[in-house]
Structure formats: C-alpha cells, structure tokens
Design a protein around this motif. Structure first.
Motif, PDB file in Angstrom:
ATOM      1  N   PRO A 129       0.837  -1.196   0.000  1.00 27.56           N
ATOM      2  CA  PRO A 129       0.000   0.000   0.000  1.00 27.56           C
ATOM      3  C   PRO A 129       0.878   1.255   0.000  1.00 27.56           C
ATOM      4  N   PHE A 130       0.369   2.332  -0.551  1.00 26.21           N
ATOM      5  CA  PHE A 130       1.155   3.566  -0.676  1.00 26.21           C
ATOM      6  C   PHE A 130       0.209   4.760  -0.616  1.00 26.21           C
ATOM      7  N   ALA A 131       0.801   5.920  -0.365  1.00 25.84           N
ATOM      8  CA  ALA A 131      -0.025   7.129  -0.282  1.00 25.84           C
ATOM      9  C   ALA A 131       0.127   7.946  -1.560  1.00 25.84           C
ATOM     10  N   VAL A 132      -0.910   8.688  -1.897  1.00 31.78           N
ATOM     11  CA  VAL A 132      -0.844   9.658  -2.992  1.00 31.78           C
ATOM     12  C   VAL A 132      -1.221  11.020  -2.418  1.00 31.78           C
ATOM     13  N   LEU A 133      -0.391  12.006  -2.682  1.00 31.48           N
ATOM     14  CA  LEU A 133      -0.676  13.366  -2.206  1.00 31.48           C
ATOM     15  C   LEU A 133      -0.721  14.292  -3.409  1.00 31.48           C
ATOM     16  N   LEU A 134      -1.827  14.998  -3.587  1.00 33.83           N
ATOM     17  CA  LEU A 134      -1.916  15.942  -4.704  1.00 33.83           C
ATOM     18  C   LEU A 134      -1.358  17.296  -4.261  1.00 33.83           C
ATOM     19  N   GLY A 135      -0.478  17.826  -5.108  1.00 32.41           N
ATOM     20  CA  GLY A 135       0.254  19.036  -4.737  1.00 32.41           C
ATOM     21  C   GLY A 135      -0.610  20.279  -4.574  1.00 32.41           C
ATOM     22  N   ASP A 136      -1.769  20.322  -5.227  1.00 29.47           N
ATOM     23  CA  ASP A 136      -2.619  21.519  -5.113  1.00 29.47           C
ATOM     24  C   ASP A 136      -3.308  21.622  -3.762  1.00 29.47           C
ATOM     25  N   ASP A 137      -3.424  20.503  -3.078  1.00 30.09           N
ATOM     26  CA  ASP A 137      -4.094  20.517  -1.776  1.00 30.09           C
ATOM     27  C   ASP A 137      -3.048  20.649  -0.687  1.00 30.09           C
ATOM     28  N   LEU A 138      -3.156  21.746   0.055  1.00 28.19           N
ATOM     29  CA  LEU A 138      -2.212  21.928   1.152  1.00 28.19           C
ATOM     30  C   LEU A 138      -2.972  21.730   2.458  1.00 28.19           C
ATOM     31  N   ILE A 139      -2.551  20.753   3.223  1.00 30.64           N
ATOM     32  CA  ILE A 139      -3.204  20.464   4.502  1.00 30.64           C
ATOM     33  C   ILE A 139      -2.378  21.132   5.596  1.00 30.64           C
ATOM     34  N   ASP A 140      -3.041  21.890   6.434  1.00 33.18           N
ATOM     35  CA  ASP A 140      -2.320  22.605   7.484  1.00 33.18           C
ATOM     36  C   ASP A 140      -1.500  21.616   8.319  1.00 33.18           C
ATOM     37  N   PRO A 141      -0.207  21.904   8.497  1.00 34.41           N
ATOM     38  CA  PRO A 141       0.656  20.942   9.202  1.00 34.41           C
ATOM     39  C   PRO A 141       0.153  20.585  10.600  1.00 34.41           C
ATOM     40  N   ARG A 142      -0.722  21.407  11.188  1.00 34.89           N
ATOM     41  CA  ARG A 142      -1.226  21.076  12.534  1.00 34.89           C
ATOM     42  C   ARG A 142      -2.395  20.095  12.517  1.00 34.89           C
ATOM     43  N   ASP A 143      -2.863  19.747  11.324  1.00 34.82           N
ATOM     44  CA  ASP A 143      -4.003  18.821  11.222  1.00 34.82           C
ATOM     45  C   ASP A 143      -3.546  17.535  10.520  1.00 34.82           C
ATOM     46  N   PRO A 144      -3.069  16.558  11.281  1.00 35.07           N
ATOM     47  CA  PRO A 144      -2.356  15.407  10.668  1.00 35.07           C
ATOM     48  C   PRO A 144      -3.283  14.397   9.973  1.00 35.07           C
ATOM     49  N   LEU A 145      -3.849  14.814   8.859  1.00 38.22           N
ATOM     50  CA  LEU A 145      -4.795  13.984   8.118  1.00 38.22           C
ATOM     51  C   LEU A 145      -4.157  12.686   7.617  1.00 38.22           C
TER      52      LEU A 145
END
Ligand code: G1P
Length: 306
Positions: A129-145
């Motif tokens: 299994p692996f993660a995919v992160l889309l660059g346009d979505d920035l998740i606030d570093p304080r919210d560890p989604l």
C-alpha cells in the motif's frame, strides 16, 4: 491485526500538471514551486508525507519540471557561499529540502490524467500500500490527516481516501463519494464514487480531497480503466470499481477531514493560505498581523466599492 501487513513507507506525488490558472507565473516555473510564504508549495506536501512516516517519495513529473528535482537536491555552490559567510540559519534552510526525504522521479510523458499519473508509479511502488498526495491541496501541518489515514489503512486494509464536506454548489469541482458511517467517528465506508458530478447527479456533499492511501491492486484496476471525465483516466473511476468489488483493492474507506485545507491551485485560496500561514509564523507573524489589522481597518473605513 496490523502486524502481518508491511508498513506503508512510500508516497507518490503527481506533479505533471501545467498550472495554467497561474499564468504567466507558471510559464517557465512549475506551479508546485510557487512560494507559500517562503517555501515552495510542494515542500509542504513532501514534509507532510515525511511527518506521516513515509520517507520514500516518488514525484511523477513532466516537461519543464526540472526545478522540482533541483529543489530537493543539494546546491553545493550556494551552500559554500552561505558557509563562508557563516550564515548558519540560511544554510539550514537550504539544506532542509535536500535532507527531507529519499526522492525519486518518473516522467508521465503523455498527460492522460491523474489515474495515469498514479499508474506511472507502479514499478516503483511494487506490491505494498502507498499514499498519494496531490500538490494543489495543502493540509495545514497542525491537522495530521495523512497520519490518520495511514492508521485507518493499517487497521482496515484496502484503500482510504480523504473526504471533506463542501457546499453542494461546488461539488462539481471534485470527485464525490456516497458513504455510510462506521463505528469510528469520521471514518466512513465508501459505496459509490463519481468524478466531478453536477450538483443534481452528486450522491452526497462529500468531496474527495487530494490524499489517498491505496492498495496496490489499484494498478491492475487502472490498467483496465477507460478514459472518463475530460477524456482522462480518473483515479475516482478506479476507486469506484474497487468500492464495488473489494477483491480488487477495497474496501474503500473515507476519512472525513474537518481541519484546515487550502487549494493552492486556486488563486484566491492560494492568497488565503499565504496570509494565514504568515500570520501564524513566529518570526513573521507579529509584525505581519499588526500590519494586516491596520490594512483591514483602513479598507473598512474607506468607501466600499462593491
Ligand atoms: C482531482 C481529482 C478529484 C479530486 C481533486 C481534489 O481533481 O480528480 O477527484 O476531488 O483532485 O483536489 P483536479 O482538481 O486535479 O481536477
């Protein structure tokens, strides 16, 4: 239940898009390199992967994306200049991005959609299994989604997507998921997915935001996925097949995110991200906030034009 599965360690970041919404800034510079305060947007995304325990990052790039590789590589000349000046602080800032993760790159070649970009990662990812992160979505570093999603995947197997409630009027900008609650708050079981539906077609107001933890079975599904919305191979369509037949890499669960997310692919949201993150910075924040307060008060006092 978690011990027999290999730990997730790889992240894939599709970064082949043209960034036309930011022209002319993106004519010769990848959109991922646009600064959010003083760091390129893409560095926040790589930092997020590393924070979630994924030190192996594969970027799926395309033409004109060399600056991405340079950013995450050493710059000996610059380092030497800063070292000879004794500017340790700036030297640290320069070395931060090259020390962050083990970076790999693959080129997408033909821009055949997000699903196709993810498929380009198959030889690197292999059978885990692996993660995919889309660059346009920035998740606030304080919210560890992503950390939460990795945990959900390790507990439940299959694939996990990030969801966020949006106004029904904007669901046509996203993949949309129909889902039922589980016993865990904010974790849902996904039964149906549609890429960018009209508000009338949308099965819910749950939008897919750009974080996925995928079972490697997704590659086989993507190979068989026909072009969908926009004539492109869509990851949403592959996930729909996996939700319908869990033997393909499902079940598909969703983590409903209620934290801070910025769409840095949208100019208005990009500006909001910069203002918010700058306000919260220890070094820049106090002075910037004071200026902003004064600026807003001045704007409010002036004649309102619309
Ligand atoms: C992509 C996906 C979409 C998802 C969105 C999140 O669309 O195809 O399902 O909701 O990212 O940002 P894009 O925004 O790249 O068109």
């Amino acid at each position: 239940m978690t011990s027999s599965r290999p730990r997730i360690s790889k992240a894939v970041i599709p970064a082949a898009g043209l960034g036309t919404r930011f022209l002319p800034a993106t004519k010769a510079t990848p959109k991922e390199m646009l600064p959010v305060v003083d760091k390129p947007a893409i560095q926040y995304v790589v930092e997020e992967a590393v924070t979630a325990g994924l030190p192996d990052v594969l970027m799926v790039t395309g033409r004109n994306k060399r600056p991405l590789e340079d950013h995450f590589d050493r710059n000996y000349e610059l380092e030497e200049v800063l070292r000879s000046k004794g500017d340790v602080h700036k030297l640290d800032r320069v070395q931060e991005s090259s020390d962050l993760a083990t970076m790999h790159y693959v080129r997408q070649g033909d821009p055949k959609g997000l699903g196709h970009a993810i498929l380009c990662a198959a030889p690197h990812v292999g059978d885990q299994p692996f993660a995919v992160l889309l660059g346009d979505d920035l998740i606030d570093p304080r919210d560890p989604l992503l950390t939460h999603m990795v945990r959900v995947q390790e507990e439940r197997g299959g694939s996990v997507i990030a969801l966020m409630e949006v106004e029904p009027a904007s669901i046509h900008l996203y993949g949309c998921a129909a889902a039922t609650p589980t016993h865990t708050p904010d974790v849902v079981q996904v039964s149906d997915l549609v890429e960018k539906p009209s508000p009338a077609e949308a099965p819910s107001n749950l939008a897919i935001i750009g974080r996925y933890v995928l079972d490697p079975g997704v590659f086989e599904v993507l190979r068989k996925t026909e072009p969908g919305r926009g004539g492109e191979i869509q990851i949403t369509d592959a996930l729909q097949a996996m939700a319908a037949d869990p033997t393909l890499g499902g079940p598909v669960h969703g983590v409903v995110f209620r934290g801070r997310r910025y769409d840095t692919g949208d100019r208005g949201d990009y500006l909001r991200a910069i203002v918010r993150l700058a306000c919260e910075r220890e070094d820049l924040g106090p002075e910037f906030r004071a200026w902003l307060r004064e600026y807003v008060a001045g704007e409010m006092a002036g004649p309102l034009e619309d």
